[in-house]
Design a protein around this motif. Structure first.
Motif, PDB file in Angstrom:
ATOM      1  N   ASN A   1       0.825  -1.211   0.000  1.00  0.00           N
ATOM      2  CA  ASN A   1       0.000   0.000   0.000  1.00  0.00           C
ATOM      3  C   ASN A   1       0.859   1.260   0.000  1.00  0.00           C
ATOM      4  OD1 ASN A   1      -2.440  -1.328  -0.093  1.00  0.00           O
ATOM      5  ND2 ASN A   1      -2.704  -1.340   2.115  1.00  0.00           N
ATOM      6  N   SER A   2       1.970   1.225   0.712  1.00  0.00           N
ATOM      7  CA  SER A   2       2.881   2.371   0.719  1.00  0.00           C
ATOM      8  C   SER A   2       3.473   2.597  -0.664  1.00  0.00           C
ATOM      9  CB  SER A   2       4.004   2.150   1.737  1.00  0.00           C
ATOM     10  OG  SER A   2       3.463   2.078   3.035  1.00  0.00           O
ATOM     11  N   THR A   3       3.812   1.509  -1.341  1.00  0.00           N
ATOM     12  CA  THR A   3       4.327   1.611  -2.708  1.00  0.00           C
ATOM     13  C   THR A   3       3.260   2.202  -3.626  1.00  0.00           C
ATOM     14  OG1 THR A   3       5.756  -0.308  -2.351  1.00  0.00           O
ATOM     15  CG2 THR A   3       5.311   0.290  -4.632  1.00  0.00           C
ATOM     16  N   GLY A   4       2.056   1.681  -3.552  1.00  0.00           N
ATOM     17  CA  GLY A   4       0.957   2.167  -4.394  1.00  0.00           C
ATOM     18  C   GLY A   4       0.626   3.621  -4.135  1.00  0.00           C
ATOM     19  N   SER A   5       0.625   4.008  -2.876  1.00  0.00           N
ATOM     20  CA  SER A   5       0.331   5.392  -2.515  1.00  0.00           C
ATOM     21  C   SER A   5       1.374   6.344  -3.097  1.00  0.00           C
ATOM     22  CB  SER A   5       0.310   5.505  -0.985  1.00  0.00           C
ATOM     23  OG  SER A   5       0.088   6.824  -0.580  1.00  0.00           O
TER      24      SER A   5
END
Length: 140
Positions: free
Chosen positions: A29-33
């Motif tokens: 999720n951090s990567t996607g954000s």
């Protein structure tokens, strides 16, 4: 002779596997954000922070499976439940520290080295313990 198998042991491994899955989700999720924020659909776009998070995610994917497999085998061969908990907790703490280091744009090195070191120590303890157990059983 091994102690009788306790089904609780696999349930314990399941706890730590689930916690590792949450860490992977956190990293993903951090990567996607960050991708959305910087409008980078594929690859890293040369963004140093994205490169950093992607590397942390890759490291987790590289290291979590073997340790969870070792923990499951340890459970199956009769490792005491409290030992499974200690190893699982230490591994998860190490992976959280390691992930936190990579999610931040800039972070102190102790998080990376402490997190990876703690994780690697658990993997090494499990590997050596299972190797010793296997040799003991094979040659007894």
């Amino acid at each position: 002779m091994n102690a009788p198998f306790d089904p609780s042991a696999i349930a314990i491994v399941g706890i730590y596997a689930a916690l590792c899955a949450f860490i992977l989700t956190w990293l993903g999720n951090s990567t996607g954000s960050l991708r959305r924020k910087n409008r980078i659909a594929v690859g890293d776009g040369g963004n140093k922070h994205l490169i950093r998070i992607m590397r942390g995610h890759a490291n987790a994917v590289e290291n979590m499976p073997i340790t969870l497999v070792l923990l499951a085998i340890a459970a199956l061969v009769g490792t005491p439940l409290f030992v499974l908990h200690i190893l699982g907790i230490l591994f998860v703490i190490g992976r959280i520290l390691h992930a936190w280091h990579f999610i931040q744009e800039d972070a102190p090195g102790w998080q990376r080295f402490g997190g990876f070191g703690l994780s690697a120590l658990v993997t090494l303890v499990l590997a050596l313990g299972l190797l010793g157990h296997g040799i003991w059983i094979a040659f007894s």
